[in-house]
Design an enzyme around this catalytic site. Structure first.
Site, PDB file in Angstrom:
ATOM      1  N   LEU A  17       0.820  -1.213   0.000  1.00  0.00           N
ATOM      2  CA  LEU A  17       0.000   0.000   0.000  1.00  0.00           C
ATOM      3  C   LEU A  17       0.852   1.259   0.000  1.00  0.00           C
ATOM      4  O   LEU A  17       0.423   2.310  -0.476  1.00  0.00           O
ATOM      5  CB  LEU A  17      -0.933   0.008   1.213  1.00  0.00           C
ATOM      6  CG  LEU A  17      -2.007  -1.088   1.242  1.00  0.00           C
ATOM      7  CD1 LEU A  17      -2.772  -1.036   2.553  1.00  0.00           C
ATOM      8  CD2 LEU A  17      -2.955  -0.934   0.063  1.00  0.00           C
ATOM      9  N   GLY A  18       2.044   1.177   0.555  1.00  0.00           N
ATOM     10  CA  GLY A  18       2.912   2.352   0.605  1.00  0.00           C
ATOM     11  C   GLY A  18       4.075   2.111   1.540  1.00  0.00           C
ATOM     12  O   GLY A  18       4.153   1.093   2.234  1.00  0.00           O
ATOM     13  N   GLY A  20       7.311   4.424   3.929  1.00  0.00           N
ATOM     14  CA  GLY A  20       7.909   5.670   4.368  1.00  0.00           C
ATOM     15  C   GLY A  20       9.399   5.481   4.579  1.00  0.00           C
ATOM     16  O   GLY A  20      10.015   4.580   4.003  1.00  0.00           O
ATOM     17  N   PHE A  22      11.033   4.427   7.201  1.00  0.00           N
ATOM     18  CA  PHE A  22      11.467   3.252   7.953  1.00  0.00           C
ATOM     19  C   PHE A  22      10.491   2.081   7.880  1.00  0.00           C
ATOM     20  O   PHE A  22      10.749   1.034   8.459  1.00  0.00           O
ATOM     21  CB  PHE A  22      11.671   3.625   9.431  1.00  0.00           C
ATOM     22  CG  PHE A  22      12.640   4.753   9.617  1.00  0.00           C
ATOM     23  CD1 PHE A  22      13.998   4.540   9.470  1.00  0.00           C
ATOM     24  CD2 PHE A  22      12.187   6.026   9.907  1.00  0.00           C
ATOM     25  CE1 PHE A  22      14.900   5.586   9.631  1.00  0.00           C
ATOM     26  CE2 PHE A  22      13.075   7.070  10.066  1.00  0.00           C
ATOM     27  CZ  PHE A  22      14.441   6.863   9.924  1.00  0.00           C
ATOM     28  N   GLY A  23       9.373   2.241   7.197  1.00  0.00           N
ATOM     29  CA  GLY A  23       8.408   1.156   7.217  1.00  0.00           C
ATOM     30  C   GLY A  23       7.658   0.972   5.914  1.00  0.00           C
ATOM     31  O   GLY A  23       7.723   1.797   5.002  1.00  0.00           O
ATOM     32  N   VAL A  25       3.744  -0.794   4.347  1.00  0.00           N
ATOM     33  CA  VAL A  25       2.398  -1.250   4.688  1.00  0.00           C
ATOM     34  C   VAL A  25       1.930  -2.206   3.598  1.00  0.00           C
ATOM     35  O   VAL A  25       1.983  -1.873   2.409  1.00  0.00           O
ATOM     36  CB  VAL A  25       1.411  -0.068   4.820  1.00  0.00           C
ATOM     37  CG1 VAL A  25       0.022  -0.586   5.176  1.00  0.00           C
ATOM     38  CG2 VAL A  25       1.888   0.922   5.873  1.00  0.00           C
ATOM     39  N   LYS A  40       1.596  -3.171   9.094  1.00  0.00           N
ATOM     40  CA  LYS A  40       2.664  -2.177   9.066  1.00  0.00           C
ATOM     41  C   LYS A  40       3.940  -2.799   9.623  1.00  0.00           C
ATOM     42  O   LYS A  40       3.940  -3.352  10.725  1.00  0.00           O
ATOM     43  CB  LYS A  40       2.245  -0.959   9.888  1.00  0.00           C
ATOM     44  CG  LYS A  40       3.187   0.223   9.799  1.00  0.00           C
ATOM     45  CD  LYS A  40       2.586   1.430  10.523  1.00  0.00           C
ATOM     46  CE  LYS A  40       3.496   2.643  10.441  1.00  0.00           C
ATOM     47  NZ  LYS A  40       2.907   3.820  11.131  1.00  0.00           N
ATOM     48  N   ASP A 156       1.415  14.566  14.230  1.00  0.00           N
ATOM     49  CA  ASP A 156       1.826  14.366  12.834  1.00  0.00           C
ATOM     50  C   ASP A 156       0.608  14.338  11.909  1.00  0.00           C
ATOM     51  O   ASP A 156       0.491  13.485  11.031  1.00  0.00           O
ATOM     52  CB  ASP A 156       2.627  13.069  12.698  1.00  0.00           C
ATOM     53  CG  ASP A 156       3.409  13.012  11.375  1.00  0.00           C
ATOM     54  OD1 ASP A 156       3.673  14.091  10.797  1.00  0.00           O
ATOM     55  OD2 ASP A 156       3.737  11.902  10.928  1.00  0.00           O
TER      56      ASP A 156
END
Length: 736
Positions: A17-18, A20, A22-23, A25, A40, A156
């Protein structure tokens, strides 16, 4: 590195799904149960220092715990507890994870996130008002819940962390996610770490590091501006230093800071929204006032509580609640090609609405003619109609995305307005921005990417609004043709005329037959009314001819109205669905992936726009068709106004027939005495005529002074029988 992910057991790995910094999904679907989840994972720890790894682990565990507590909240993504659902799958996921941290399992939201919505080229100038409202309403509930019930500050907030769950009916629900930076809300403002995302965190996060939950209000304001306009408010192309320095000096009423087109090193404080957006005018005005609350650089004012609330609610939220309650009635004035938008309330009167429409369109109040779109729930405007009755909640979402998903054709506005009399048409000129006018001059030169991107957005807004205006115009005249067609079909005038034609023709034929019979079978009855009879026949022929022409008139109007329905429907398809201003092509070429447009390309696009505008509004068929429908409506109205005169003529001819009948009865009562021949009862033709006269009289539905109207069928027959018996008695001769 994270272990290679693959499908496991009944769980199908649908894809990523995407990701960032450091992670990642992942998206999973259960093959037998159909349940979908998102997992995640941390993808890399090796690039972090030991201290950074500890901090990340702390935040990860905190997010893991928060998500497991958020269950069945409408606007916060819920955690999925695999301990009960499928512990073996949980163990599989955790076994592939790193740093001995649990995988975070969340409900899957199938509509992507708000960032992706903003990146869609059609939303380059911001989302439609309905979606802006829905996002703000969801954030208001989610953030207030975190602050008041959980004691959590998100820290955030950004479009990337607002995901969308789309239901089977196409409706979108917005949910807040990603609590990796969330932490307990301090009772007082304290020194904390600098966290968040650039352009979204409040000034105090960087300036002093001393902040509280009011940082979430600032982020809410930034998101609100961005989803409404399509751009961040405070010189996002500048360095962090320039941004912070400008924000520290920003006056309270300033809601945006932009670069000067002539001198990019000079910044301009903006107190109002730019015109390039999809918000209604009344809502945009109130929205601008509200933005000054969350975008206040003074965190004490930003976080203050509302004094008029029973419960402790921040001013930011109480003011937002009022903003979201505003109902805006959308109206398109076809004659002036102008979109009208008014905030309506329960106590607003129709007279007040028509008054402001007349003011804004420069029409006379008596000329304002309102037309409701097909399937409008109010169905028909009556004297008791209020403006709030014309407001349709379900029609607020005008986005192409929703129309495509739901396959529903939602009207572009809630009401159309036409000039009922003395019709004139005018076209409002497109509004070009200062930047567009400047860039269209050959002397202007610039290669600043932010400026060329802004130029592309301005051009996109102009052609999008013109395209929308064309679709509203064509939808309006199509609805006008449909309303006219329905009005003609529903009108009782043809039935009224036909009924009078049938009954009048029948009684006239009976009278004519009676006269013929009287001459051939009863020569003793002298009809000394030839002149009257000839005059009656001539009048009858004129009336019948006029009535038939009136019927033909209504039939012609109906045929033409149906033709105009088809013609305007085709025009709507040709000019609307075929994208006459090439909006889709412009989006593909200049707006994908944050693209821009060169000055040469812009000037060429502006030139093509001018040609299309000229061809469409000055030389094109749109206004011509609108005028033809207006003329047809007036033509039908003229026929409608002729109906009372036609009915009155039927009354006159009926009266003349009645008088002639009574005269014939009188002649039959006193014929010349040639021989003592007994007279029999009234002939059947007389009785039939009496019956026809009675039906004619009773079927008009209009008052009449005709003396025959006071006689019923029985009384006419009784009168004929009385006269016949009287004649028999007076003329009977004794036998020799």
């Amino acid at each position: 590195m994270i272990g290679k992910m693959e499908s496991w057991g009944n769980w199908l790995l649908c894809g990523e799904l995407g990701q960032g910094g450091f992670g990642k999904v992942h998206h999973w679907r259960h093959l037998s149960g159909g349940q979908e989840i998102a997992t995640k994972h941390i993808k890399d720890l090796n690039s972090l220092s030991a201290d950074q790894q500890i901090k990340l682990s702390e935040r990860w565990n905190m997010e893991y715990n928060w998500t497991r507590e958020f269950q069945q909240l409408p606007h916060i993504v819920a955690g999925v507890i695999l301990d009960e659902l499928d512990p073996a799958f949980r163990d599989f996921l955790n076994g592939r994870h790193i740093a001995k941290l649990p995988v975070i399992v969340l409900e899957y939201c199938n509509g992507g996130d708000v960032r992706k919505r903003l990146q869609s080229p059609e939303n380059a100038n911001g989302l439609v008002e309905f979606e802006v409202r829905e996002i703000l309403a969801a954030l208001r509930l989610a953030v207030h819940f975190l602050h008041s019930k959980c004691g959590v500050c998100h820290r955030d907030l950004k479009p990337d962390n607002i995901v969308i769950q789309r239901g089977a009916d196409g409706k979108k629900v917005y949910k807040l996610t990603d609590f990796g930076l969330a932490r307990g809300t301090p009772e007082k403002t304290i020194l904390q770490s600098v966290v968040g995302t650039r352009n979204y965190f409040a000034p105090e996060v960087v300036v002093s590091g001393i902040y509280n939950k009011a940082v979430d209000y600032w982020s809410l304001g930034i998101i609100a501006y961005e989803v409404a306009i399509g751009e961040l408010p405070f010189i996002p192309h500048q360095t962090p230093k320039n941004i912070i320095m400008s924000l520290e000096k920003k006056p309270r009423e300033v809601i945006a800071i932009t670069e000067d087109h002539a001198d990019p090193s000079r910044f301009i404080n903006q107190k109002h929204l730019p015109n390039e957006h999809h918000l209604s005018r009344p809502w945009a005005e109130k929205f601008t006032e509200w933005l000054r609350l969350p975008l206040d650089s003074d965190q004490k004012r930003r976080g203050q509580l509302a004094s008029d609330e029973v419960q402790s609610v921040p001013v930011v939220f109480s003011a937002l609640d009022k903003l979201l309650q505003i109902k805006v009635l959308t109206i398109f004035s076809v004659n002036s090609s102008k979109l009208l938008e008014y905030a309506v309330t329960d106590d607003m009167t129709k007279e007040r609405l028509i008054g402001v429409i007349a003011r804004d369109t420069e029409m006379a109040i008596e000329d304002v003619y309102l037309v409701l779109p097909t399937f409008h729930p109010h169905k028909k405007i009556t004297p008791s109609t209020k403006p709030i009755d014309l407001y349709v909640e379900e029609w607020r979402d005008t986005s192409k995305d929703t129309r495509k998903w739901t396959k529903r054709s939602t009207p572009p506005v809630m009401v159309y307005v036409f000039q009922g009399k003395n019709t004139k048409y005018s076209v409002s000129e497109p509004v070009f921005t200062t930047l567009m006018l400047k860039c269209n001059t050959p002397k202007f030169k610039s290669e600043e990417r932010w400026l060329l991107k802004r130029l592309a957005l301005d051009m996109h807004c102009v052609i999008s609004k013109e395209q929308a205006k064309v679709e509203m115009f064509l939808s309006g005249i199509n609805e006008h043709a449909l309303v006219l067609e329905d009005e003609i079909i529903a009108s009782p005038f043809k039935d009224m005329i036909n009924k009078q034609l049938l009954t009048t023709a029948s009684v006239f034929d009976q009278l004519q037959g009676l006269r013929t019979e009287a001459k051939t079978e009863s020569p003793s009855i002298q009809l000394n009314d030839s002149a009257e009879w000839e005059k009656l026949k001539a009048s009858y022929e004129v009336i019948i001819d006029s009535a038939n022409k009136l019927l033909a008139h209504f039939d012609s109007c109906l045929r033409q109205a149906r033709n105009k329905v088809n013609v305007t429907k085709q025009l709507l398809q040709d000019y609307g669905e075929k994208d006459i201003f090439h909006v889709n092509g412009f989006q593909r070429q200049y707006l994908r992936n944050g693209g821009s447009i060169s000055l040469g390309e812009f000037r060429e696009a502006a030139k093509e726009f001018g040609k299309t505008y000229q061809k469409l509004h000055i030389d094109g068929p749109l206004v011509k068709e609108a005028k033809m429908i207006d003329t047809l409506h007036l033509h039908f109205a003229a026929g409608r106004s002729a109906v009372p005169t036609a009915l009155e003529k039927f009354e006159h001819i009926k009266s003349d027939i009645s008088k002639l009948l009574l005269k014939m009865l009188k002649s039959a009562a006193f014929p010349p005495m040639v021989s003592p021949i007994p007279i029999s009862v009234a002939p059947p033709a007389m009785l039939q005529l009496s019956d026809e006269m009675s039906r004619l009289t009773m079927g008009t539905g209009h008052p009449s002074s005709d003396p025959f109207d006071s006689l019923t069928t029985n009384s006419v027959i009784a009168e004929a029988e009385r006269i016949s018996k009287m004649l028999q008695t007076e003329m009977e001769v004794d036998p020799a």
